[in-house]
Scaffold this motif. Structure first.
Motif, PDB file in Angstrom:
ATOM      1  N   GLN A 180      40.852  22.008  49.804  1.00 43.99           N
ATOM      2  CA  GLN A 180      41.365  22.580  48.271  1.00 43.99           C
ATOM      3  C   GLN A 180      40.435  23.090  47.611  1.00 43.99           C
ATOM      4  OE1 GLN A 180      43.597  19.791  46.181  1.00 43.99           O
ATOM      5  NE2 GLN A 180      45.125  20.925  45.793  1.00 43.99           N
ATOM      6  N   TYR A 181      39.129  22.216  47.534  1.00 47.17           N
ATOM      7  CA  TYR A 181      38.104  22.842  46.946  1.00 47.17           C
ATOM      8  C   TYR A 181      37.456  24.177  47.364  1.00 47.17           C
ATOM      9  CZ  TYR A 181      33.069  22.991  44.939  1.00 47.17           C
ATOM     10  OH  TYR A 181      31.992  23.233  44.594  1.00 47.17           O
ATOM     11  N   LEU A 182      37.408  24.247  48.670  1.00 49.49           N
ATOM     12  CA  LEU A 182      36.918  25.554  49.283  1.00 49.49           C
ATOM     13  C   LEU A 182      37.728  26.817  48.760  1.00 49.49           C
ATOM     14  CD1 LEU A 182      35.685  24.809  52.885  1.00 49.49           C
ATOM     15  CD2 LEU A 182      34.390  25.718  50.708  1.00 49.49           C
ATOM     16  N   LYS A 183      38.977  26.461  49.066  1.00 45.64           N
ATOM     17  CA  LYS A 183      39.976  27.464  48.346  1.00 45.64           C
ATOM     18  C   LYS A 183      39.726  27.884  47.010  1.00 45.64           C
ATOM     19  CE  LYS A 183      45.216  28.068  49.278  1.00 45.64           C
ATOM     20  NZ  LYS A 183      46.206  27.117  49.329  1.00 45.64           N
ATOM     21  N   ARG A 184      39.633  26.962  46.225  1.00 42.09           N
ATOM     22  CA  ARG A 184      39.572  27.266  44.781  1.00 42.09           C
ATOM     23  C   ARG A 184      38.152  28.126  44.617  1.00 42.09           C
ATOM     24  NH1 ARG A 184      39.067  22.377  40.987  1.00 42.09           N
ATOM     25  NH2 ARG A 184      37.369  23.427  39.941  1.00 42.09           N
ATOM     26  N   LYS A 185      37.372  27.602  45.172  1.00 37.45           N
ATOM     27  CA  LYS A 185      35.872  28.157  45.188  1.00 37.45           C
ATOM     28  C   LYS A 185      36.344  29.692  45.591  1.00 37.45           C
ATOM     29  CE  LYS A 185      31.263  27.847  45.235  1.00 37.45           C
ATOM     30  NZ  LYS A 185      29.934  27.134  45.661  1.00 37.45           N
ATOM     31  N   LYS A 186      36.860  30.154  46.593  1.00 42.42           N
ATOM     32  CA  LYS A 186      36.935  31.307  47.047  1.00 42.42           C
ATOM     33  C   LYS A 186      37.487  32.209  46.185  1.00 42.42           C
ATOM     34  CE  LYS A 186      38.247  33.761  51.288  1.00 42.42           C
ATOM     35  NZ  LYS A 186      39.273  33.781  52.576  1.00 42.42           N
ATOM     36  N   LYS A 187      38.738  31.631  45.562  1.00 40.17           N
ATOM     37  CA  LYS A 187      39.473  32.302  44.352  1.00 40.17           C
ATOM     38  C   LYS A 187      38.784  32.721  43.276  1.00 40.17           C
ATOM     39  CE  LYS A 187      43.440  31.803  41.512  1.00 40.17           C
ATOM     40  NZ  LYS A 187      43.960  30.711  40.581  1.00 40.17           N
ATOM     41  N   THR A 188      37.922  31.797  42.570  1.00 40.73           N
ATOM     42  CA  THR A 188      37.002  32.211  41.771  1.00 40.73           C
ATOM     43  C   THR A 188      36.183  33.037  42.161  1.00 40.73           C
ATOM     44  OG1 THR A 188      35.691  30.479  42.139  1.00 40.73           O
ATOM     45  CG2 THR A 188      37.130  30.066  40.538  1.00 40.73           C
ATOM     46  N   SER A 189      35.567  33.182  43.233  1.00 35.24           N
ATOM     47  CA  SER A 189      34.686  34.264  43.598  1.00 35.24           C
ATOM     48  C   SER A 189      35.474  35.629  43.611  1.00 35.24           C
ATOM     49  CB  SER A 189      33.878  33.907  45.108  1.00 35.24           C
ATOM     50  OG  SER A 189      34.657  34.200  46.007  1.00 35.24           O
ATOM     51  N   THR A 190      36.390  35.816  44.122  1.00 37.71           N
ATOM     52  CA  THR A 190      37.154  37.115  44.225  1.00 37.71           C
ATOM     53  C   THR A 190      37.301  37.488  42.858  1.00 37.71           C
ATOM     54  OG1 THR A 190      39.168  35.920  44.611  1.00 37.71           O
ATOM     55  CG2 THR A 190      38.546  37.331  46.362  1.00 37.71           C
ATOM     56  N   GLN A 191      37.878  36.462  42.093  1.00 40.71           N
ATOM     57  CA  GLN A 191      37.995  36.795  40.457  1.00 40.71           C
ATOM     58  C   GLN A 191      36.967  37.203  39.904  1.00 40.71           C
ATOM     59  OE1 GLN A 191      39.374  33.319  38.428  1.00 40.71           O
ATOM     60  NE2 GLN A 191      41.442  34.316  38.009  1.00 40.71           N
ATOM     61  N   SER A 192      35.640  36.733  40.241  1.00 39.36           N
ATOM     62  CA  SER A 192      34.483  36.925  39.696  1.00 39.36           C
ATOM     63  C   SER A 192      33.906  38.381  40.217  1.00 39.36           C
ATOM     64  CB  SER A 192      33.233  36.143  39.652  1.00 39.36           C
ATOM     65  OG  SER A 192      32.766  36.097  41.006  1.00 39.36           O
ATOM     66  N   PHE A 193      34.442  38.722  41.499  1.00 40.13           N
ATOM     67  CA  PHE A 193      34.149  39.992  41.923  1.00 40.13           C
ATOM     68  C   PHE A 193      34.923  41.171  41.358  1.00 40.13           C
ATOM     69  CE2 PHE A 193      35.232  43.399  45.020  1.00 40.13           C
ATOM     70  CZ  PHE A 193      33.867  43.806  45.427  1.00 40.13           C
ATOM     71  N   ILE A 194      36.192  40.857  41.061  1.00 36.54           N
ATOM     72  CA  ILE A 194      37.119  41.840  40.279  1.00 36.54           C
ATOM     73  C   ILE A 194      36.479  42.048  38.898  1.00 36.54           C
ATOM     74  CG2 ILE A 194      39.302  42.413  39.276  1.00 36.54           C
ATOM     75  CD1 ILE A 194      40.453  40.805  41.699  1.00 36.54           C
ATOM     76  N   MET A 195      36.076  41.021  38.290  1.00 41.54           N
ATOM     77  CA  MET A 195      35.487  41.105  37.102  1.00 41.54           C
ATOM     78  C   MET A 195      34.420  41.856  36.995  1.00 41.54           C
ATOM     79  SD  MET A 195      35.902  39.983  34.081  1.00 41.54           S
ATOM     80  CE  MET A 195      35.019  40.342  32.623  1.00 41.54           C
TER      81      MET A 195
END
Lengths: 303, 290
Positions: free
Chosen positions: B3-18
């Motif tokens: 779960q932790y990894l998944k969350r981390k991945k999500k934030t990194s795509t988010q920050s990539f879009i940002m």
């Protein structure tokens, strides 16, 4: 130790040199700053015509009463206020955003700074001349807006419509100065210690919350400074409006106070009236300067 | 863990879009800012009929030098623009030189000499910073007319010989300069003017350069004052020539942009060479905050 080497006589002589150094400037200030402001105040109480041989006649506050009953002057106040509000608010917001975006980049910071600042270097007449052509019915502005809205062939009357011409002058001013204020914000941002952001990052604060709750409050002094500076500059706007009216735009919607002042004094030769106008402008600007001092005093931030 | 990894991945795509969003925003803003420059230079090298063609051709075909010729020659063939450029150069450089020297001198006097009334004088000078030029221009105009300085360099230059803001900044700069060095020079027999010219001036070159650039730019840009005092064509400055050219020759867009380009090239070269001082000039204002 060193102090004792000098007798009081030398100290006295030294002090005299201080006066010698500041004297030329003081003479100029007296002649070209203090005298004119009192002269403007004095002249505003007279009916005085440029080139007229008749002695000016004392009329008390009649010039001010005339101005406050004149629809033309109220129109100038309206034009100035609309222009100032319509320009400085977007300018502050966008320069704040741009500065934050630039400082978040690891590369090309210098390039963006230079690019955004460059319009401020041009003289305002050149800027107005360029935009006069861009706002031409066949010019770039129509082409660009129609491309985005996907409706070719519509003329938005940038210089002919009374609302559009006001927006056009705002756009010109915005274009010229947004980069200038971005630079000032960048200096403010650079003075916030990095450790604060690092600490926030460790605590899991995301970029948006960090901006809203950390950067913005710490940047408050700079924001106040930029707001007042841009406001004072907008209140004095002249060149764009002058060149646009010379280029054929309607006068009434963009007849700002300085433009009206210039016409009253130079075209109509009504020096007394124009002086009253300048004193009113002075009071407005003084009020905002006072606001700035008050703002910058009470909002000292310590990191 | 998963779960932790998944969350981390999500934030990194988010920050990539940002991240991408910020790049796109900055680039669009840069295009918006730079497009009018490109327009000025390309339009100045096209015949007027091409400039108003839709859509606008950003790449000019060849260089239409007639625009520049027409701009310099003027509508009446008097070549008055060259004289106006010279006027602008003379006025801007004279004002810059005198403002900077006089302000440095005054700033030095205020910072390093403890004479009576020093604070009062300093406060008075600060007070003049609050008087906008637009407010006193009519009395100034009357003074200049009385002195007979209309249509002359004296008339264009005199009101700008000193500048309270520049004095203020020079004083702030000199206050931090160590007194010991000055006293050492005095012991070695240096006179007070010599201390200023041999020690203070050379030691304040960065500040002086910044303020010089600031002053030069504001004079190069000045429209309102020359509009009042320079009525004869020979004494007009660049902004006045552009105003007249635009009002008279509104339809010759190519020549208009050539005139604008000629006026901008010197200041743009200065900007590219001395960008440090230009940007420093913008930031001296924020020095005022504590």
């Amino acid at each position: 130790m060193i102090k004792r080497l000098f007798s009081p006589g030398i100290e006295h002589k030294k002090a005299r040199w201080g006066w010698v150094f500041i004297f030329p400037s003081l003479v100029f200030f007296a002649l070209f700053n203090f005298y004119p402001i009192f002269n403007a105040l004095h002249t505003s109480l007279f009916r005085k015509k440029l080139l007229s041989l008749k002695p000016p006649k004392f009329i008390g506050f009649d010039n001010y009463i005339y101005l406050f009953n004149s629809p033309d002057f109220w129109n100038s106040i309206r034009a100035t206020v609309v222009f100032t509000i319509g320009t400085f608010i977007p300018m502050v917001i966008f320069s704040l955003i741009l500065a934050n975006f630039i400082i978040s980049r690891k590369r090309f910071q210098k390039f963006f700074q230079m690019a955004y600042y460059s319009p401020a270097v041009l003289s305002s007449v050149v800027v107005a001349a360029i935009w006069l052509l861009i706002f031409d019915p066949r010019g770039l502005s129509n082409q660009f807006v129609n491309l985005i809205l996907n409706m070719p062939g519509i003329d938005h009357k940038w210089l002919a419509n009374s609302v559009m011409v006001q927006i056009s002058t705002m756009l010109v001013y915005f274009w010229k100065y947004v980069g200038y204020f971005t630079i000032i914000f960048l200096v403010g941002l650079a003075s916030i210690p990095k450790s604060i952001h690092e600490a926030a990052k460790i605590d899991g604060v995301n970029a948006w919350t960090g901006f809203w709750y950390i950067t913005l409050p710490l940047l408050k002094p700079t924001t106040i400074l930029v707001s007042i500076m841009s406001m004072l500059q907008c209140l004095k706007t002249f060149s764009t409006q002058y060149l646009f009216t010379q280029g054929g735009a309607p006068m009434e919607p963009i007849n700002v106070i300085t433009l009206n002042l210039y016409h009253t004094a130079i075209r109509d030769h009504r020096i007394g009236l124009a002086s009253a106008m300048s004193i009113i402008l002075f009071c407005i600007m003084l009020f905002f300067t006072w606001l700035q001092f008050k703002g910058s005093r009470s909002d000292e931030v310590s990191y | 863990m998963a779960q932790y990894l998944k969350r981390k991945k999500k934030t990194s795509t988010q920050s990539f879009i940002m991240d991408m969003f910020i790049w796109v925003f900055l680039i669009i803003a840069a295009l918006f800012i730079l497009a009018p420059f490109v327009f000025m230079f390309t339009a100045s090298s096209m015949p007027a009929t091409d400039i108003m063609k839709m859509p606008y051709r950003w790449m000019p075909q060849g260089f239409y030098w007639q625009n520049y010729w027409q701009g310099i020659r003027g509508n009446d063939g008097s070549f008055i623009y060259l004289r106006n450029i010279l006027n602008s150069l003379i006025v801007a450089s004279t004002v810059t030189a005198t403002t900077v020297i006089l302000s440095a001198l005054t700033g030095f006097g205020l910072a390093k000499y403890h004479f009576k009334g020093r604070h009062f004088v300093f406060m008075m000078i600060l007070a003049t910073m609050m008087i906008p030029f637009e407010v006193i221009m009519i009395p100034l105009y009357l003074i200049i007319t009385k002195l007979g300085f209309q249509n002359s360099y004296q008339g264009l230059i005199t009101p700008f010989l000193v500048n309270a803001f520049v004095i203020f900044l020079m004083r702030q700069y000199y206050v931090t300069f160590p007194d010991e060095i000055l006293d050492a020079a005095r012991i070695d027999g240096a006179s007070e003017p010599m201390i200023f010219s041999k020690i203070m001036l050379p030691n304040s070159v960065p500040a002086i350069a910044t303020l010089a650039v600031l002053t030069f730019k504001s004079q190069w840009d000045n429209l309102l004052w020359p509009l009042l005092v320079a009525q004869s064509e020979e004494m007009k400055t660049i902004p006045l020539y552009i105003v007249r050219f635009t009002a008279e020759k509104h339809t010759d867009e190519g020549a208009m942009m050539a005139v604008a380009a000629i006026a901008s090239i010197p200041i743009l070269i200065l900007f590219l060479k001395l960008s440090k001082y230009f940007i420093g000039g913008a930031t001296v204002f924020s020095a005022r905050k504590g």
